[in-house]
Design an enzyme around this catalytic site. Structure first.
Site, PDB file in Angstrom:
ATOM      1  N   SER A   1       0.832  -1.191   0.000  1.00 14.69           N
ATOM      2  CA  SER A   1       0.000   0.000   0.000  1.00 14.69           C
ATOM      3  C   SER A   1       0.871   1.246   0.000  1.00 14.69           C
ATOM      4  O   SER A   1       2.000   1.235   0.520  1.00 14.69           O
ATOM      5  CB  SER A   1      -0.847  -0.020   1.278  1.00 14.69           C
ATOM      6  OG  SER A   1      -1.414   1.234   1.517  1.00 14.69           O
TER       7      SER A   1
ATOM      8  N   TYR B   1      -1.912  -0.787  11.021  1.00 14.56           N
ATOM      9  CA  TYR B   1      -2.193  -1.367   9.696  1.00 14.56           C
ATOM     10  C   TYR B   1      -1.024  -1.105   8.747  1.00 14.56           C
ATOM     11  O   TYR B   1      -0.494  -2.017   8.109  1.00 14.56           O
ATOM     12  CB  TYR B   1      -3.496  -0.789   9.104  1.00 14.56           C
ATOM     13  CG  TYR B   1      -3.603  -1.075   7.620  1.00 14.56           C
ATOM     14  CD1 TYR B   1      -3.821  -2.371   7.165  1.00 14.56           C
ATOM     15  CD2 TYR B   1      -3.432  -0.063   6.669  1.00 14.56           C
ATOM     16  CE1 TYR B   1      -3.869  -2.656   5.801  1.00 14.56           C
ATOM     17  CE2 TYR B   1      -3.479  -0.333   5.314  1.00 14.56           C
ATOM     18  CZ  TYR B   1      -3.697  -1.627   4.884  1.00 14.56           C
ATOM     19  OH  TYR B   1      -3.737  -1.906   3.542  1.00 14.56           O
TER      20      TYR B   1
ATOM     21  N   LYS C   1       1.993  -3.674   6.717  1.00 15.22           N
ATOM     22  CA  LYS C   1       2.396  -3.691   5.300  1.00 15.22           C
ATOM     23  C   LYS C   1       3.899  -3.443   5.180  1.00 15.22           C
ATOM     24  O   LYS C   1       4.596  -4.110   4.414  1.00 15.22           O
ATOM     25  CB  LYS C   1       1.612  -2.627   4.510  1.00 15.22           C
ATOM     26  CG  LYS C   1       0.135  -2.910   4.401  1.00 15.22           C
ATOM     27  CD  LYS C   1      -0.146  -4.154   3.576  1.00 15.22           C
ATOM     28  CE  LYS C   1      -1.606  -4.536   3.585  1.00 15.22           C
ATOM     29  NZ  LYS C   1      -1.876  -5.837   2.978  1.00 15.22           N
TER      30      LYS C   1
HETATM   31  P1  NAD Z   1     -11.105  -6.956   1.471  1.00 13.10           P
HETATM   32  O1  NAD Z   1     -11.304  -6.945   2.943  1.00 13.10           O
HETATM   33  O2  NAD Z   1     -12.266  -6.715   0.599  1.00 13.10           O
HETATM   34  O3  NAD Z   1     -10.422  -8.341   1.036  1.00 13.10           O
HETATM   35  C1  NAD Z   1      -9.541  -9.045   1.853  1.00 13.10           C
HETATM   36  C2  NAD Z   1     -10.041 -10.465   1.945  1.00 13.10           C
HETATM   37  O4  NAD Z   1      -9.137 -11.228   2.761  1.00 13.10           O
HETATM   38  C3  NAD Z   1     -11.425 -10.596   2.583  1.00 13.10           C
HETATM   39  O5  NAD Z   1     -12.267 -11.351   1.731  1.00 13.10           O
HETATM   40  C4  NAD Z   1     -11.173 -11.335   3.903  1.00 13.10           C
HETATM   41  O6  NAD Z   1     -12.251 -12.178   4.244  1.00 13.10           O
HETATM   42  C5  NAD Z   1      -9.905 -12.093   3.586  1.00 13.10           C
HETATM   43  N1  NAD Z   1      -9.047 -12.401   4.738  1.00 13.10           N
HETATM   44  C6  NAD Z   1      -8.562 -11.574   5.692  1.00 13.10           C
HETATM   45  N2  NAD Z   1      -7.771 -12.238   6.544  1.00 13.10           N
HETATM   46  C7  NAD Z   1      -7.735 -13.525   6.121  1.00 13.10           C
HETATM   47  C8  NAD Z   1      -7.088 -14.698   6.577  1.00 13.10           C
HETATM   48  N3  NAD Z   1      -6.296 -14.698   7.656  1.00 13.10           N
HETATM   49  N4  NAD Z   1      -7.276 -15.863   5.906  1.00 13.10           N
HETATM   50  C9  NAD Z   1      -8.073 -15.908   4.804  1.00 13.10           C
HETATM   51  N5  NAD Z   1      -8.712 -14.823   4.330  1.00 13.10           N
HETATM   52  C10 NAD Z   1      -8.544 -13.647   4.975  1.00 13.10           C
HETATM   53  O7  NAD Z   1      -9.927  -5.893   1.147  1.00 13.10           O
HETATM   54  P2  NAD Z   1      -9.427  -5.343  -0.252  1.00 13.10           P
HETATM   55  O8  NAD Z   1      -9.788  -3.909  -0.312  1.00 13.10           O
HETATM   56  O9  NAD Z   1      -9.815  -6.237  -1.336  1.00 13.10           O
HETATM   57  O10 NAD Z   1      -7.854  -5.408   0.005  1.00 13.10           O
HETATM   58  C11 NAD Z   1      -7.080  -6.528  -0.400  1.00 13.10           C
HETATM   59  C12 NAD Z   1      -5.661  -6.299   0.043  1.00 13.10           C
HETATM   60  O11 NAD Z   1      -5.160  -5.089  -0.495  1.00 13.10           O
HETATM   61  C13 NAD Z   1      -5.490  -6.192   1.562  1.00 13.10           C
HETATM   62  O12 NAD Z   1      -4.299  -6.830   1.930  1.00 13.10           O
HETATM   63  C14 NAD Z   1      -5.363  -4.699   1.772  1.00 13.10           C
HETATM   64  O13 NAD Z   1      -4.615  -4.387   2.919  1.00 13.10           O
HETATM   65  C15 NAD Z   1      -4.630  -4.266   0.521  1.00 13.10           C
HETATM   66  N6  NAD Z   1      -4.864  -2.858   0.164  1.00 13.10           N
HETATM   67  C16 NAD Z   1      -6.132  -2.403   0.032  1.00 13.10           C
HETATM   68  C17 NAD Z   1      -6.346  -1.060  -0.288  1.00 13.10           C
HETATM   69  C18 NAD Z   1      -7.731  -0.502  -0.397  1.00 13.10           C
HETATM   70  O14 NAD Z   1      -7.902   0.716  -0.331  1.00 13.10           O
HETATM   71  N7  NAD Z   1      -8.763  -1.309  -0.582  1.00 13.10           N
HETATM   72  C19 NAD Z   1      -5.248  -0.208  -0.488  1.00 13.10           C
HETATM   73  C20 NAD Z   1      -3.971  -0.728  -0.352  1.00 13.10           C
HETATM   74  C21 NAD Z   1      -3.783  -2.056  -0.026  1.00 13.10           C
HETATM   75  C1  WQD Z   2      -9.655   9.788   0.967  1.00 16.13           C
HETATM   76  C2  WQD Z   2      -9.860  11.278   1.229  1.00 16.13           C
HETATM   77  C3  WQD Z   2     -10.109  11.848   3.539  1.00 16.13           C
HETATM   78  C4  WQD Z   2     -13.920   9.721   4.069  1.00 16.13           C
HETATM   79  C5  WQD Z   2      -6.999   4.763   3.093  1.00 16.13           C
HETATM   80  C6  WQD Z   2      -5.923   4.116   3.906  1.00 16.13           C
HETATM   81  C7  WQD Z   2      -4.797   3.684   3.013  1.00 16.13           C
HETATM   82  C8  WQD Z   2      -5.309   2.826   1.857  1.00 16.13           C
HETATM   83  C9  WQD Z   2      -6.474   3.425   1.159  1.00 16.13           C
HETATM   84  C10 WQD Z   2      -5.027   0.522   2.414  1.00 16.13           C
HETATM   85  C11 WQD Z   2      -9.067  11.805   2.424  1.00 16.13           C
HETATM   86  C12 WQD Z   2     -11.379  12.134   2.784  1.00 16.13           C
HETATM   87  C13 WQD Z   2     -12.754  10.254   3.570  1.00 16.13           C
HETATM   88  C14 WQD Z   2     -14.994  10.593   4.396  1.00 16.13           C
HETATM   89  C15 WQD Z   2     -13.649  12.456   3.677  1.00 16.13           C
HETATM   90  N1  WQD Z   2      -5.762   1.547   2.298  1.00 16.13           N
HETATM   91  N2  WQD Z   2     -12.621  11.604   3.379  1.00 16.13           N
HETATM   92  N3  WQD Z   2     -14.805  11.941   4.183  1.00 16.13           N
HETATM   93  O1  WQD Z   2      -7.262   7.807   3.825  1.00 16.13           O
HETATM   94  O2  WQD Z   2      -6.385   8.153   1.461  1.00 16.13           O
HETATM   95  O3  WQD Z   2      -6.455   5.897   2.420  1.00 16.13           O
HETATM   96  O4  WQD Z   2      -7.467   3.833   2.113  1.00 16.13           O
HETATM   97  O5  WQD Z   2      -3.862   0.401   2.323  1.00 16.13           O
HETATM   98  O6  WQD Z   2      -3.878   3.009   3.809  1.00 16.13           O
HETATM   99  O7  WQD Z   2      -5.443   5.043   4.869  1.00 16.13           O
HETATM  100  O8  WQD Z   2      -8.572   6.968   1.812  1.00 16.13           O
HETATM  101  O9  WQD Z   2     -10.924   7.012   1.125  1.00 16.13           O
HETATM  102  O10 WQD Z   2     -10.370   7.048   3.581  1.00 16.13           O
HETATM  103  O11 WQD Z   2      -9.898   9.064   2.183  1.00 16.13           O
HETATM  104  O12 WQD Z   2     -13.534  13.677   3.505  1.00 16.13           O
HETATM  105  O13 WQD Z   2     -16.056  10.188   4.870  1.00 16.13           O
HETATM  106  O14 WQD Z   2     -11.223  11.502   1.539  1.00 16.13           O
HETATM  107  O15 WQD Z   2      -9.845  12.837   4.498  1.00 16.13           O
HETATM  108  O16 WQD Z   2      -8.658  13.105   2.105  1.00 16.13           O
HETATM  109  P1  WQD Z   2      -7.128   7.315   2.457  1.00 16.13           P
HETATM  110  P2  WQD Z   2     -10.022   7.440   2.203  1.00 16.13           P
END
Ligand code: NAD
Ligand code: WQD
Length: 334
Positions: free
Chosen positions: A124, A148, A152
């Protein structure tokens, strides 16, 4: 030969499964359904017309993983499984360290035992910590400001060390802000409870599940005072994973690669684009800043283009249109 997708019923995992299947890969999914539902599997089948092997199991369960590796000829793994809520990780750090770190270590051990060396990991942009200069380049110093983010960062370090043994091909994909949905409207983001992230919050206001959007601060040093982020369409992101698997098969070592667009969009710009795409008014109020939120985050996306021959194709309007199609067809989620 199959690709094992951990967390494959989740938001990004499900979209990636579609792209893998469309590119001719065989896939096996493992997910413990902590944050997803089996209905997703039906939807993936409907989109691709292909069958999927699914295991309802925890990646921390080594015996279950071993059984899967014994049964299938797995040459590559995409490791999405993990917990991802920043606020929850501050309240329950141990839950996050246990789930995210132990699952990854387990997975690597079982992969090693089975001679499987190709690993694509969901990292991330959060691993850049509180970087002040934008855009973010992959070789910038790393850090994290919440548990969190630390999971990562720590996992990246573990995988970098492990890759130094010479037996691995690891791709650390650093996602920026994934939004959007498959254009069929059959799969999309379905958060539990009140969404923490901006896009699902906006779309739930649009569909009438939530009353109004709270904009967290309009006094940032940005174009309109609201936070700026690099939003990326989840289908573009998924295609990046298909490329990363291909790259891992042909290389050894460990590479960190940003998956972003290189463009910043403010909270109010995203809201406006969503209003245009949906034809719905999004009522909002300005409230105080959310703790820990930086003003601006966006990627330099050159390395992905160079190594993976990948770049994002979809703009913010398409991201909003596809989110709205998913949300309006599935107002209550899956
Ligand atoms: P999500 O929660 O929709 O998907 C993650 C899945 O992993 C879920 O279906 C959950 O049930 C499963 N899971 C969690 N722990 C588990 C375990 N121990 N064993 C088996 N299954 C397990 O999340 P997502 O948004 O699809 O994110 C996927 C990955 O990408 C995550 O690692 C997340 O940290 C990373 N990521 C997400 C974002 C984002 O904004 N969505 C941004 C950066 C990184
Ligand atoms: C985006 C913008 C908020 C909600 C997060 C995690 C990051 C990554 C992606 C996993 C910001 C603003 C938000 C609301 C708002 N995940 N906001 N009202 O914070 O950039 O990233 O998700 O790795 O680690 O921190 O994403 O969508 O929460 O926020 O004004 O109700 O929207 O302040 O500027 P963020 P977000």
């Amino acid at each position: 030969m199959s690709v094992l997708v951990t967390g494959g019923t989740g938001y990004i995992g499900s979209h990636t499964c579609v792209e893998l299947l469309n590119s001719g890969e065989d896939i096996v999914i493992i997910d413990n359904l902590y944050n997803s539902k089996t209905e997703v599997l039906e939807r993936i089948k409907k989109i691709t017309g292909k069958d999927i092997t699914f295991y309802n199991a925890d990646v921390r369960d080594k015996a279950a993983l071993t059984e899967i590796f014994n049964k299938h000829n797995i040459d590559s793994v995409i490791h999405f499984a993990g917990l991802k809520a920043v606020g929850e990780s501050v309240e329950k750090p141990m839950l996050y360290y246990d789930n995210n770190l132990i699952s990854t270590i387990n997975l690597c051990e079982v992969m090693k035992e089975h001679g499987c060396k190709n690993l694509v990991f969901s990292s991330s942009a959060t691993v850049y910590g509180n970087a002040e200069k934008m855009p973010l380049y992959e070789d910038m110093p790393l850090g994290a400001i919440n548990p969190y983010g630390k999971t990562k960062w720590f996992i990246e370090e573990i995988l970098r060390d492990e890759a130094k043994t010479g037996n691995w091909s690891v791709v650390l994909l650093r996602y920026f802000n994934p939004i959007g949905a498959h254009e069929s409207g059959l799969i999309g983001e379905d958060p539990n409870g009140i969404p923490n992230n901006l896009m699902p919050y906006i779309s739930q206001v649009a569909v009438g599940r939530l009353k109004e959007l709270s904009v967290f601060g309009n006094d940032y040093p940005t174009k309109d005072g609201t936070g700026v982020r690099d939003y990326i369409h989840v289908v573009d992101l998924s295609k990046g994973h298909v490329k990363a698997v291909e790259y891992a098969r042909e290389h050894t070592g460990c590479e960190a690669i940003n998956l972003g667009t290189g463009t910043g969009t403010s909270v109010l710009e995203l809201k406006d684009a969503f209003e245009k795409a949906s034809g719905k008014k999004i009522p909002f109020k300005i409230v105080g800043r959310r703790a820990g939120d930086p003003p601006t985050v966006y990627a330099n996306a050159d390395k992905a283009k160079k190594l993976l021959n990948w770049q994002a194709e979809y703009d913010i309007n398409k991201m909003c249109e596809d989110t709205w199609r998913w949300q309006s067809k599935n107002p209550k989620g899956y």
